[in-house]
Enzyme design. Structure first.
Site, PDB file in Angstrom:
ATOM      1  CB  CYS A  69      35.861 -50.611  27.416  1.00 55.87           C
ATOM      2  SG  CYS A  69      36.957 -51.660  28.329  1.00 55.87           S
ATOM      3  CG  HIS A 124      38.213 -48.227  24.177  1.00 60.72           C
ATOM      4  ND1 HIS A 124      38.021 -49.431  24.798  1.00 60.72           N
ATOM      5  CD2 HIS A 124      38.495 -48.513  22.886  1.00 60.72           C
ATOM      6  CE1 HIS A 124      38.181 -50.414  23.926  1.00 60.72           C
ATOM      7  NE2 HIS A 124      38.474 -49.874  22.760  1.00 60.72           N
TER       8      HIS A 124
HETATM    9 CA    CA Z   1      36.540 -52.280  30.805  1.00 62.13          CA
END
Ligand code: CA
Length: 487
Positions: A69, A124
């Site tokens: 990510c 994130h």
């Molecule tokens: Ca991911």
């Protein structure tokens, strides 16, 4: 012919073609190359995503530039390879902001070009200059790097803090019940998932067995903020409603950019009850249905509000599908019925194609021919200069140093995309390089693998030993990329 002699209708059409499009970039989470019906899935139904493909271009060689990510999102946002900057691996829930506010981003560039900008969903990328205090206004964050509006999951669904942050403030926080977050050191007196597995609605491995929120254990500890904690079953509904509300606030005449980052289909996969049991692949398939529903709601809002024709909608994924789930809802054995990454080798977290070759669909009724397919080599990293070109906006000096404008490939299925692309896993190594249809995969120990993707998409034959000259050539290209001074 003088411009003024052009027939009025033609002049209008030319003007319309040059108008900056609205842009909706949907970056789903952990959706593999084989997870959608329009990419060959057979045990789920994805009518809304299939509709998007039918009305636009379906790309078959698009990549997330990282197989996890945070570095993918970093590269998309900044146009810079994440491996050039230390500390851009998978971020903890209390990490600091990884992109300095002075760095041009896809959002800041479009904002400068007059766009209204918003992010809804998973962030994130860290928050704050120092470890964020979730009880105060949290900055810098999305706003400081270009978003007018933000409604975010700070890290991921499987990490604390399990709250939403809207425009820098935790949503629904009761000041008398302050939030504390910790990674590493145990805090509070609440039992962990390891201590009380009987409190859990899904089993978890050891790394996901710390704080228990909503019957799901997480990575990281968290105390307080009880009223602000999300309910996993409702995350998709909440994010979808916020995305649609953002669209409803937009006015014709001013373009907008919505970065929608759904939580689906990242773990923990906890579908809303109305999606449970609707697929043949257990909860993993059910959250694909939930994701498809989200996309349908967004497309429906664009139709209803009259934006569809002049809006570029891109749907893609931040890395390949995960095969070995860290949570076990009892249906994991069903995932084999429909391989998340289709015929590709590898999965999320690997440098084989299954780690980073992802679905990528682009629809823009005014400019993209419906029902087309493209084999151009594409990467998320190129979105900043590409969107800027479509918006007619110049890039600030030094912006997006690793990116190129691939708008031609986005608009013309026959046009070429990139020549080369560097791919990464979590940190500085390992790296892989695509050059044409060849791929070199390097290992930290110096070993390498060479694949001919034109004839061996499943990466079954390592040709490093039989094609040493080509391996050397690609290694030199990768070394040149690595040696470029980090801007
Ligand atoms: Ca991911």
């Amino acid at each position: 012919m003088k411009k003024s002699l052009l027939p009025a209708a033609l002049a209008l059409a030319a003007f319309a073609a040059a108008a900056p499009p609205n842009i909706v970039f949907i970056l789903s989470d952990d959706v593999g190359y084989g997870d959608l019906v329009c990419y060959g899935a057979t045990k789920v139904k994805t009518p809304n995503l299939d509709r998007l493909a039918r009305e636009g271009t379906r790309f078959t060689d698009a990549h997330s530039t990282a197989s996890v990510c945070t570095p993918t999102r970093f590269a998309f946002m900044s146009g810079r390879y994440a491996w050039r900057q230390a500390g851009t691996g998978i971020a903890a829930g209390n990490a600091t902001l990884l992109i300095k506010p002075s760095t041009p981003t896809v959002a800041s560039v479009l904002k400068q070009g007059g766009y209204a900008t918003g992010i809804v969903g998973k962030w994130h990328l860290g928050l704050g200059d120092t470890t964020p205090d979730f009880n105060k206004e949290i900055a810098p964050g999305p706003r400081e790097i270009g978003f007018d509006y933000s409604f975010i999951i700070p890290a991921t669904g499987d990490r604390t803090p399990c709250v939403f942050v809207e425009n820098g403030r935790v949503v629904g926080l009761d000041p008398s019940d302050p939030i504390e977050v910790s990674y590493g050191k145990r805090i509070g007196t609440d039992p962990t998932g390891l201590e009380r597995p009987d409190l859990l609605k899904i089993k978890a491995d050891q790394s996901h067995s710390q704080a228990i929120v909503n019957g799901v254990s997480r990575i990281g500890y968290m105390t307080g903020g009880k009223k602000a904690r999300w309910v996993d079953e409702d995350i998709a509904d909440t994010l979808t409603a916020k995305a649609v509300a953002f669209l409803e606030k937009q006015k014709a005449g001013r373009p907008f950019f919505l970065y929608l980052a759904p939580h689906d289909i990242h773990e923990p996969m906890v579908p809303h009850p109305r999606f449970r049991g609707t697929s043949q692949c257990g909860w993993r398939g059910d959250v694909i249905h939930q994701l498809d529903w989200t996309v349908g709601e967004v497309l429906g809002a664009l139709d209803r509000l009259g934006f569809a024709k002049d809006t570029l909608v891109i749907f893609t994924s931040d890395n390949g599908g995960a095969i070995k789930n860290t949570y076990d809802d009892g249906t994991n054995h069903l995932h084999a019925l429909q391989p998340p990454n289709g015929a590709l080798r590898g999965q999320k977290g690997t440098l084989y194609e299954g780690g980073h070759r992802v679905p990528f669909i682009a629809r823009w009724p005014a400019r993209i021919r419906a029902g087309t397919g493209s084999a151009a080599l594409m990467g998320h990293i190129d979105m900043m200069p590409t969107f800027a070109a479509l918006a007619g906006q110049a890039l600030p000096k030094g912006a997006a140093p690793d990116a190129i404008d691939v708008s031609k490939a986005l608009l013309d299925p026959k046009a070429k995309g990139r020549d080369t692309l560097v791919l990464q896993n979590n940190n500085q190594q390992p790296l892989a390089l695509r050059a044409g249809t060849w791929k070199l995969l390097t290992r930290p120990n110096g070993a390498s693998e060479l694949y001919d993707l034109a004839n061996d998409l499943a990466e079954t034959k390592n040709l490093a030993a039989s094609e040493p000259e080509r391996a050397k050539e690609l290694a030199a290209l990768l070394a040149t990329e690595r040696a470029k001074s980090a801007p």
